[in-house]
Design an enzyme around this catalytic site. Structure first.
Site, PDB file in Angstrom:
ATOM      1  N   SER A 167      48.886  42.512  35.842  1.00 36.57           N
ATOM      2  CA  SER A 167      48.834  42.786  34.400  1.00 36.57           C
ATOM      3  C   SER A 167      48.597  44.253  34.089  1.00 36.57           C
ATOM      4  O   SER A 167      47.983  44.991  34.874  1.00 36.57           O
ATOM      5  CB  SER A 167      47.716  41.966  33.752  1.00 36.57           C
ATOM      6  OG  SER A 167      47.995  40.596  33.825  1.00 36.57           O
ATOM      7  N   GLN A 225      45.175  41.577  43.404  1.00 35.38           N
ATOM      8  CA  GLN A 225      46.467  41.577  42.713  1.00 35.38           C
ATOM      9  C   GLN A 225      46.419  42.577  41.569  1.00 35.38           C
ATOM     10  O   GLN A 225      45.365  42.810  40.981  1.00 35.38           O
ATOM     11  CB  GLN A 225      46.859  40.177  42.239  1.00 35.38           C
ATOM     12  CG  GLN A 225      45.833  39.432  41.390  1.00 35.38           C
ATOM     13  CD  GLN A 225      45.797  39.866  39.939  1.00 35.38           C
ATOM     14  OE1 GLN A 225      46.755  40.468  39.452  1.00 35.38           O
ATOM     15  NE2 GLN A 225      44.698  39.603  39.275  1.00 35.38           N
ATOM     16  N   GLU A 270      52.741  29.441  44.544  1.00 33.63           N
ATOM     17  CA  GLU A 270      51.377  29.766  44.101  1.00 33.63           C
ATOM     18  C   GLU A 270      50.893  28.740  43.074  1.00 33.63           C
ATOM     19  O   GLU A 270      49.851  28.111  43.231  1.00 33.63           O
ATOM     20  CB  GLU A 270      51.352  31.167  43.481  1.00 33.63           C
ATOM     21  CG  GLU A 270      49.987  31.526  42.911  1.00 33.63           C
ATOM     22  CD  GLU A 270      50.031  32.675  41.897  1.00 33.63           C
ATOM     23  OE1 GLU A 270      51.063  33.366  41.817  1.00 33.63           O
ATOM     24  OE2 GLU A 270      49.037  32.847  41.186  1.00 33.63           O
TER      25      GLU A 270
END
Lengths: 386, 346
Positions: free
Chosen positions: A128, A125, A243
């Site tokens: 950020s 992923q 999630e």
């Protein structure tokens, strides 16, 4: 209400248990967040996929079994009960795949899902950025329109196992005039090749579990845009509830931790402070509460209900339960608390100290617990935003 | 595995909610409080209306005029009663009515219909020297003493009136029996019957506590939306938001344990006491936590008896200790899952 598992569910559990007992490596694999361990975990994932246990709830055409959500929970319970390796495919199969199922084109589903489940193509992923953590909408990475695709520039960070994965997913600003949540697009982008620089970052426990990713005019074809251009926020947020509420941390994991804690207590019971008996009982009850809460959630979803902002309660609960359970374990170890993996005398090969350090990340990742509490207060309880 | 209530169970809950929203408002609870302070007898009220809906006798068999329902059918309704802080022995009635049906014969059977009709209030004295709730208005008492379980009329028991922090509970201590009453069981049988009632009362308390907790949370949420300080509702402040989020989490992870315990009782699963204990422990902890958080969010106004919060808070405190304290229930779970300390075997 019927809290017995159906015959079909019991049969499925028995199949999972038998296969796992026969196939889970007898010796725990080295951490999947190191280079050596990662490769061994990928081998394990391939084995899991061949036996069609990698993604049991997916449709058969993508390598699943079309199992119900309840069966998926059962699989997870058995998986953790068997002490099977952690899932290095996790960010793909639990975070990206649900979004592809919902927003992906047929071409994307065909191309991406099966290799993801088979651990042939590994996903990290890339949410950020250095200055966009909890406030993700303040991100500054951009995508510039070019012939046949986009050029991505910017920096992503805390990419889980980014140093070892092939691709990542994340949001980029495609409309330079836009602000905040608007004008973002969801991209699938390569972690290798021209314009990509990776720097591994060692986590608290010393493993290279993170990477910083620097993108300098990296080309991404149109086919790697997920959902509509400039609709990235909506696409990314659509699956965050499932999630947080379900897929990221199913109850099986915490039931297994509670069982290990009981075993540890049993070994140390005659030297343990009576206070720790209370902590162990409470840890067990918390895992049970989480398990039944989740059965309720899954029943609701199987009957057509949805999971929404209430999923934030889940995330706060399991993450704080996990920390407390590990704290109880470390307290039982007494002055051996500090013995890390590699010490000959470390209890359970240092799993408790390592697990504790990992547990401490729980209240931070997938949206900090402070953000989750804001969500609970505003969207579930209806308190004013300002 | 299906962990959800049926539409019928939810409809019954809705009926109970509606009745109590109308007839058991905080003002009604407050009047019960004041009546107790002034030694007045309780007026007719929501308990009779609930009896008319069939709630009190729902667990009786159809032959006995009931609906043959079980603990799962009743669970949401008990929660709804907690939400309204119903100042009546609902937990006690539902916990014991089926045991009574199985033991009462002849003239005793008439008592069942009086209990189900809300005409004869029933209380429990399951522990020697324990506190008996709703002693002021109860006309029947199930008493466990000297290895016997009996059903006694008011004139057959020696009560020593005490004052509860929650005046609506009109508690007393049972000092002894003046007459043997109707024997329900003796020796081991009495112990078994007492346990069956005790665990159902513990479950009822857990459900009632969850209802009280929900109400205390809602009071705090409404207050946080309305109360303006520094030019905005206090509920816009993160510190307040997080208190309320914590309260909701405590409640939502208590409820499934209570529902599961209800199912294990309804199905007579052999390990139901452990499930009841988990439910009662977590409901007590959640209610205490939520009481504290709700009081904190209310600030000084919550620290008065002019505000309604105390009606719910004090009932919650009383119930956390009734039918097994937190320590009792935790220890019971501990015995089921852990070896004893000092035990050298195993």
């Amino acid at each position: 209400m019927d809290l017995r598992f159906t015959e079909k569910e019991e049969k499925f559990r028995a199949e999972c248990r038998a296969w796992l007992e026969a196939n889970v490596p007898k010796e725990p694999l080295p951490s999947g967040d190191t280079r050596e361990g990662f490769d061994l975990h990928v081998e394990w994932e391939k084995k899991l996929f061949e036996a069609r246990y990698a993604v049991v709830s997916w449709p058969e055409e993508y390598g699943g079994r079309g199992a119900s959500l309840m069966e998926w929970l059962i699989f997870e319970e058995e998986y953790y009960r068997a002490g099977a390796p952690s899932r290095v495919t996790q960010n793909g199969i639990f975070l990206l795949a649900p979004t592809i199922f919902e927003f992906g084109t047929e071409e994307q589903k065909e191309r991406i899902l099966r290799p993801m489940a088979a651990a042939e193509h590994l996903w990290a992923q890339g949410w950020s950025e250095p200055n966009a953590g909890s406030d993700l909408a303040s991100l500054t990475s951009t995508a510039r329109r070019v012939e046949g695709g986009w050029r991505l520039t910017g920096q992503k960070t805390w990419c889980t196992r980014g140093s070892f994965c092939d691709s990542a997913f994340g949001l980029f600003r495609t409309d330079p005039e836009s602000e905040r949540h608007r004008g973002l697009t969801y991209f699938l982008f390569p972690l290798r090749g021209e314009g990509v620089t990776l720097r591994g970052v060692d986590r608290l426990d010393g493993d290279e579990g993170f990477a910083e990713v620097f993108l300098d005019d990296v080309f991404v074809p149109d086919r790697d845009v997920l959902g509509e251009v400039n609709q990235g926020w909506r696409v990314a947020m659509a699956t965050t509830s499932s999630e947080r509420g379900l897929s990221l941390r199913s109850p099986g994991r915490f039931m297994a931790t509670a069982s290990r804690l009981i075993e540890l207590y049993t070994r140390h019971r005659n030297t343990a402070d009576p206070y720790l008996r209370k902590e162990v009982i409470d840890a067990y009850i918390s895992a049970e509460a989480y398990r039944y809460y989740t059965f309720g959630t899954v029943t609701r979803m199987m009957e057509g209900g949805e999971i929404g902002a209430d999923s934030s309660m889940n995330k706060v609960y399991w993450s704080e339960m996990d920390v407390r359970t590990h704290e109880a374990a470390l307290a039982l170890l007494g002055s051996d608390f500090e013995l890390d993996e590699g010490s000959s005398d470390a209890s359970d090969r240092g799993a408790w100290l390592k697990g504790f350090q990992f547990a401490l990340a729980g209240p931070i990742y997938a949206g900090t617990n402070e953000i989750q509490r804001n969500i609970i207060a505003e969207r579930v309880l209806g308190l004013p935003r300002k | 595995m299906r962990f959800a209530f049926t539409e019928d169970q939810q409809m019954l809950r809705d009926t109970v909610r509606e009745v109590l929203a109308r007839e058991c408002t905080p003002d009604v609870v407050r009047r019960a409080w004041e009546a107790q302070d002034q030694g007045e007898k309780k007026a007719e009220g929501p308990f009779q209306t609930l009896a008319e809906t069939g709630l009190l006798g729902m667990m009786l068999s159809e032959e006995a005029g009931g609906l043959g329902m079980n603990e799962v059918d009743a669970a949401l309704s008990i929660e709804a009663a907690g939400y309204a802080a119903l100042p009546e022995p609902l937990i006690e009635t539902l916990a014991s009515i089926r045991v009574l049906e199985s033991r009462l014969k002849g003239d005793g059977v008439e008592l069942l219909s009086q209990i189900a009709a809300g005409e004869a209030r029933l209380s429990l004295a399951l522990d020697v020297g324990g506190v008996v709730p709703f002693a002021e208005t109860a006309v029947l008492f199930i008493v466990f003493a000297d290895g016997r379980l009996s059903l006694n009329r008011r004139e057959e028991v020696e009560l020593d009136v005490q004052v509860s922090g929650d005046r609506t509970r009109s508690v007393a201590r049972l000092r002894g029996l003046k007459a043997p009453g109707i024997e329900l069981g003796r020796g081991e049988e009495a112990v078994t019957l007492r346990a069956a009632i005790f665990d159902r009362a513990a479950l009822g308390s857990a459900l009632f506590l969850n209802g009280l907790a929900r109400k205390m949370l809602e009071l705090a949420v409404e207050y946080a939306k309305d109360r303006v300080q520094f030019g905005k509702p206090i509920g816009a402040q993160q510190a307040v938001k997080h208190h309320l989020a914590n309260a909701l989490i405590a409640l939502e992870f208590s409820k499934p344990l209570a529902y599961r315990a209800a199912w294990t009782l309804a199905e007579n699963e052999p390990d139901y006491p452990v499930h009841v204990s988990m439910a009662k422990l977590r409901a007590s902890e959640a209610a205490r936590t939520i009481a504290k958080l709700s009081l904190q969010v209310h600030g000084a106004i919550g620290y008065t008896i002019e505000h309604d919060l105390h009606l719910f808070m004090k009932r919650a405190w009383a119930l956390t200790a009734a039918y097994g304290t937190e320590d009792f229930h935790r220890a019971r779970v501990g015995r089921a899952i852990l070896p004893e300390q000092g035990d050298k075997n195993g």
